[in-house]
Motif scaffolding. Structure first.
Motif, PDB file in Angstrom:
ATOM      1  N   SER A  20       0.799  -1.230   0.000  1.00  0.00           N
ATOM      2  CA  SER A  20       0.000   0.000   0.000  1.00  0.00           C
ATOM      3  C   SER A  20       0.828   1.275   0.000  1.00  0.00           C
ATOM      4  CB  SER A  20      -1.004   0.045   1.155  1.00  0.00           C
ATOM      5  OG  SER A  20      -1.919  -1.019   1.070  1.00  0.00           O
ATOM      6  N   LEU A  21       2.147   1.189   0.209  1.00  0.00           N
ATOM      7  CA  LEU A  21       2.983   2.387   0.138  1.00  0.00           C
ATOM      8  C   LEU A  21       3.450   2.588  -1.302  1.00  0.00           C
ATOM      9  CD1 LEU A  21       5.231   2.413   3.346  1.00  0.00           C
ATOM     10  CD2 LEU A  21       2.846   3.084   3.052  1.00  0.00           C
ATOM     11  N   GLY A  22       4.245   3.629  -1.521  1.00  0.00           N
ATOM     12  CA  GLY A  22       4.743   3.955  -2.846  1.00  0.00           C
ATOM     13  C   GLY A  22       5.688   2.897  -3.388  1.00  0.00           C
ATOM     14  N   SER A  23       6.061   3.080  -4.638  1.00  0.00           N
ATOM     15  CA  SER A  23       6.911   2.108  -5.332  1.00  0.00           C
ATOM     16  C   SER A  23       8.376   2.483  -5.249  1.00  0.00           C
ATOM     17  CB  SER A  23       6.495   2.016  -6.797  1.00  0.00           C
ATOM     18  OG  SER A  23       6.726   3.262  -7.434  1.00  0.00           O
ATOM     19  N   ALA A  48      -2.506  -0.613  17.772  1.00  0.00           N
ATOM     20  CA  ALA A  48      -3.451  -0.887  18.860  1.00  0.00           C
ATOM     21  C   ALA A  48      -4.249  -2.168  18.634  1.00  0.00           C
ATOM     22  CB  ALA A  48      -4.400   0.296  19.045  1.00  0.00           C
ATOM     23  N   THR A  49      -4.663  -2.411  17.383  1.00  0.00           N
ATOM     24  CA  THR A  49      -5.558  -3.546  17.121  1.00  0.00           C
ATOM     25  C   THR A  49      -4.871  -4.726  16.453  1.00  0.00           C
ATOM     26  OG1 THR A  49      -6.195  -2.767  14.921  1.00  0.00           O
ATOM     27  CG2 THR A  49      -7.494  -1.946  16.814  1.00  0.00           C
ATOM     28  N   GLY A  50      -3.720  -4.476  15.806  1.00  0.00           N
ATOM     29  CA  GLY A  50      -3.043  -5.537  15.067  1.00  0.00           C
ATOM     30  C   GLY A  50      -3.660  -5.808  13.705  1.00  0.00           C
ATOM     31  N   GLU A  51      -4.693  -5.029  13.339  1.00  0.00           N
ATOM     32  CA  GLU A  51      -5.354  -5.228  12.046  1.00  0.00           C
ATOM     33  C   GLU A  51      -4.539  -4.593  10.923  1.00  0.00           C
ATOM     34  OE1 GLU A  51      -9.499  -4.287  11.828  1.00  0.00           O
ATOM     35  OE2 GLU A  51      -9.827  -4.943  13.904  1.00  0.00           O
ATOM     36  N   THR A  52      -4.576  -5.236   9.764  1.00  0.00           N
ATOM     37  CA  THR A  52      -3.876  -4.722   8.597  1.00  0.00           C
ATOM     38  C   THR A  52      -4.534  -3.426   8.127  1.00  0.00           C
ATOM     39  OG1 THR A  52      -3.259  -6.955   7.928  1.00  0.00           O
ATOM     40  CG2 THR A  52      -3.166  -5.251   6.235  1.00  0.00           C
ATOM     41  N   VAL A  53      -3.716  -2.433   7.831  1.00  0.00           N
ATOM     42  CA  VAL A  53      -4.191  -1.155   7.290  1.00  0.00           C
ATOM     43  C   VAL A  53      -4.015  -1.235   5.780  1.00  0.00           C
ATOM     44  CG1 VAL A  53      -3.878   1.337   7.268  1.00  0.00           C
ATOM     45  CG2 VAL A  53      -3.479   0.045   9.389  1.00  0.00           C
ATOM     46  N   ARG A  54      -5.107  -1.112   5.047  1.00  0.00           N
ATOM     47  CA  ARG A  54      -5.081  -1.239   3.591  1.00  0.00           C
ATOM     48  C   ARG A  54      -5.198   0.123   2.922  1.00  0.00           C
ATOM     49  NH1 ARG A  54      -5.148  -6.488   2.897  1.00  0.00           N
ATOM     50  NH2 ARG A  54      -6.338  -7.842   4.266  1.00  0.00           N
ATOM     51  N   GLY A  55      -4.572   0.222   1.762  1.00  0.00           N
ATOM     52  CA  GLY A  55      -4.580   1.469   1.007  1.00  0.00           C
ATOM     53  C   GLY A  55      -5.969   1.937   0.634  1.00  0.00           C
ATOM     54  N   LYS A  56      -6.896   1.025   0.372  1.00  0.00           N
ATOM     55  CA  LYS A  56      -8.232   1.457  -0.030  1.00  0.00           C
ATOM     56  C   LYS A  56      -8.977   2.144   1.109  1.00  0.00           C
ATOM     57  CE  LYS A  56     -10.219  -3.170   0.482  1.00  0.00           C
ATOM     58  NZ  LYS A  56     -10.879  -4.247  -0.217  1.00  0.00           N
ATOM     59  N   HIS A  57      -8.552   1.897   2.364  1.00  0.00           N
ATOM     60  CA  HIS A  57      -9.161   2.560   3.508  1.00  0.00           C
ATOM     61  C   HIS A  57      -8.318   3.727   4.007  1.00  0.00           C
ATOM     62  CE1 HIS A  57     -10.898  -1.612   3.790  1.00  0.00           C
ATOM     63  NE2 HIS A  57     -11.935  -0.840   3.561  1.00  0.00           N
ATOM     64  N   PRO A  59      -6.086   6.063   1.737  1.00  0.00           N
ATOM     65  CA  PRO A  59      -5.482   6.388   0.444  1.00  0.00           C
ATOM     66  C   PRO A  59      -4.156   7.139   0.527  1.00  0.00           C
ATOM     67  CG  PRO A  59      -7.761   7.181   0.551  1.00  0.00           C
ATOM     68  CD  PRO A  59      -7.433   6.574   1.867  1.00  0.00           C
ATOM     69  N   GLY A  60      -3.864   7.825   1.606  1.00  0.00           N
ATOM     70  CA  GLY A  60      -2.621   8.558   1.741  1.00  0.00           C
ATOM     71  C   GLY A  60      -1.388   7.678   1.784  1.00  0.00           C
ATOM     72  N   HIS A  69      13.783   0.944   5.670  1.00  0.00           N
ATOM     73  CA  HIS A  69      13.985   0.801   7.111  1.00  0.00           C
ATOM     74  C   HIS A  69      12.614   0.703   7.775  1.00  0.00           C
ATOM     75  CE1 HIS A  69      18.214   1.711   6.557  1.00  0.00           C
ATOM     76  NE2 HIS A  69      17.847   2.726   5.793  1.00  0.00           N
ATOM     77  N   PRO A  70      12.214  -0.486   8.237  1.00  0.00           N
ATOM     78  CA  PRO A  70      10.859  -0.687   8.765  1.00  0.00           C
ATOM     79  C   PRO A  70      10.447   0.306   9.855  1.00  0.00           C
ATOM     80  CG  PRO A  70      11.952  -2.784   8.479  1.00  0.00           C
ATOM     81  CD  PRO A  70      12.987  -1.725   8.220  1.00  0.00           C
ATOM     82  N   ASP A  71      11.338   0.627  10.780  1.00  0.00           N
ATOM     83  CA  ASP A  71      10.961   1.564  11.843  1.00  0.00           C
ATOM     84  C   ASP A  71      10.706   2.960  11.290  1.00  0.00           C
ATOM     85  OD1 ASP A  71      11.140  -0.461  13.730  1.00  0.00           O
ATOM     86  OD2 ASP A  71      13.189   0.051  14.325  1.00  0.00           O
ATOM     87  N   ALA A  72      11.571   3.423  10.381  1.00  0.00           N
ATOM     88  CA  ALA A  72      11.386   4.743   9.771  1.00  0.00           C
ATOM     89  C   ALA A  72      10.116   4.769   8.935  1.00  0.00           C
ATOM     90  CB  ALA A  72      12.597   5.097   8.913  1.00  0.00           C
ATOM     91  N   ASP A  73       9.847   3.686   8.208  1.00  0.00           N
ATOM     92  CA  ASP A  73       8.632   3.624   7.393  1.00  0.00           C
ATOM     93  C   ASP A  73       7.387   3.625   8.279  1.00  0.00           C
ATOM     94  OD1 ASP A  73      10.191   3.619   5.119  1.00  0.00           O
ATOM     95  OD2 ASP A  73      10.032   1.453   4.800  1.00  0.00           O
ATOM     96  N   ALA A  74       7.426   2.914   9.394  1.00  0.00           N
ATOM     97  CA  ALA A  74       6.288   2.889  10.314  1.00  0.00           C
ATOM     98  C   ALA A  74       6.042   4.289  10.890  1.00  0.00           C
ATOM     99  CB  ALA A  74       6.523   1.881  11.433  1.00  0.00           C
ATOM    100  N   ARG A  75       7.109   5.015  11.238  1.00  0.00           N
ATOM    101  CA  ARG A  75       6.944   6.390  11.750  1.00  0.00           C
ATOM    102  C   ARG A  75       6.323   7.287  10.682  1.00  0.00           C
ATOM    103  NH1 ARG A  75      11.799   5.140  14.152  1.00  0.00           N
ATOM    104  NH2 ARG A  75      13.029   6.188  12.538  1.00  0.00           N
ATOM    105  N   ALA A  76       6.788   7.168   9.448  1.00  0.00           N
ATOM    106  CA  ALA A  76       6.243   7.999   8.365  1.00  0.00           C
ATOM    107  C   ALA A  76       4.762   7.717   8.149  1.00  0.00           C
ATOM    108  CB  ALA A  76       7.027   7.762   7.073  1.00  0.00           C
ATOM    109  N   VAL A  77       4.381   6.447   8.161  1.00  0.00           N
ATOM    110  CA  VAL A  77       2.966   6.094   7.985  1.00  0.00           C
ATOM    111  C   VAL A  77       2.149   6.567   9.186  1.00  0.00           C
ATOM    112  CG1 VAL A  77       1.324   4.192   7.756  1.00  0.00           C
ATOM    113  CG2 VAL A  77       3.455   4.160   6.444  1.00  0.00           C
ATOM    114  N   SER A  78       2.687   6.423  10.380  1.00  0.00           N
ATOM    115  CA  SER A  78       1.993   6.908  11.588  1.00  0.00           C
ATOM    116  C   SER A  78       1.717   8.402  11.487  1.00  0.00           C
ATOM    117  CB  SER A  78       2.821   6.614  12.848  1.00  0.00           C
ATOM    118  OG  SER A  78       2.908   5.226  13.076  1.00  0.00           O
TER     119      SER A  78
END
Length: 184
Positions: A20-23, A48-57, A59-60, A69-78
């Motif tokens: 769901s992130l950029g290419s 909080a929930t462990g549920e997958t966050v999908r791009g269709k829900h 869109p950003g 870098h997974p931690d940096a990517d998680a911060r950016a998405v947060s």
């Protein structure tokens, strides 16, 4: 006797390291049975929930460029979503439908002229392989056929329901590169 024709060439290659992130553009990529190496190996989950966050829900997400870098990517998405998320390693590929998504420049041109499936983004088809087809070809006619690109062999399985191009499974893993001929 089997007849092989050159249907076109590979114009661009992309992987989506985080679903769901950029290419991320590549000059070459190895195709394995699960898809392009490094493609959709992480998914975004709500912390909080462990549920997958999908791009269709959310869109950003597609505007977030992965850093690798997974931690940096998680911060950016947060930051984009305004809530805490984390990345979870996918088992195999997190691709929903098929190992490889191919789309042609001609399909993008048809979409710009109005020939686009409902719910499809012609601006960002989220494909792995962009093709330049010979003689005004149409990849939708390839369903049920076999392609050879570089060292890989692909079986074209179907057209996407809400997107451009075609989906394919990898029959023989191998490396493909920008400029490779697409043999049908």
């Amino acid at each position: 006797m089997t007849t092989t024709t050159t249907a076109g060439r590979v114009a661009r290659l992309w992987i989506y390291p985080v679903k769901s992130l950029g290419s991320t553009a590549r000059d070459r990529v190895r195709l394995d049975v699960a898809g392009p190496e490094g493609d959709r190996v992480w998914s975004v989950v709500d912390a909080a929930t462990g549920e997958t966050v999908r791009g269709k829900h959310a869109p950003g997400l597609a505007a977030v460029q992965p850093t690798g870098h997974p931690d940096a990517d998680a911060r950016a998405v947060s930051d984009v979503l305004g809530r805490e998320v984390r990345l979870r390693a996918a088992q195999g590929s997190a691709a929903d439908v098929a190992a490889v998504h191919l789309v042609s420049r001609q399909a993008i041109e048809r979409a710009a002229a109005g020939d686009v499936p409902e719910g499809c983004s012609a601006d960002d088809p989220r494909a792995n392989v962009l093709l330049d087809l010979a003689d005004g070809g149409d990849e939708r006619t390839w369903v049920g056929r076999t392609l050879r690109i570089g060292d890989a062999e692909l079986a074209v399985t179907r057209t996407p329901k809400h997107c451009l191009g075609v989906y394919a499974e990898v029959r023989q893993p191998g490396e493909i590169a920008v400029g490779d001929a697409v043999l049908l």
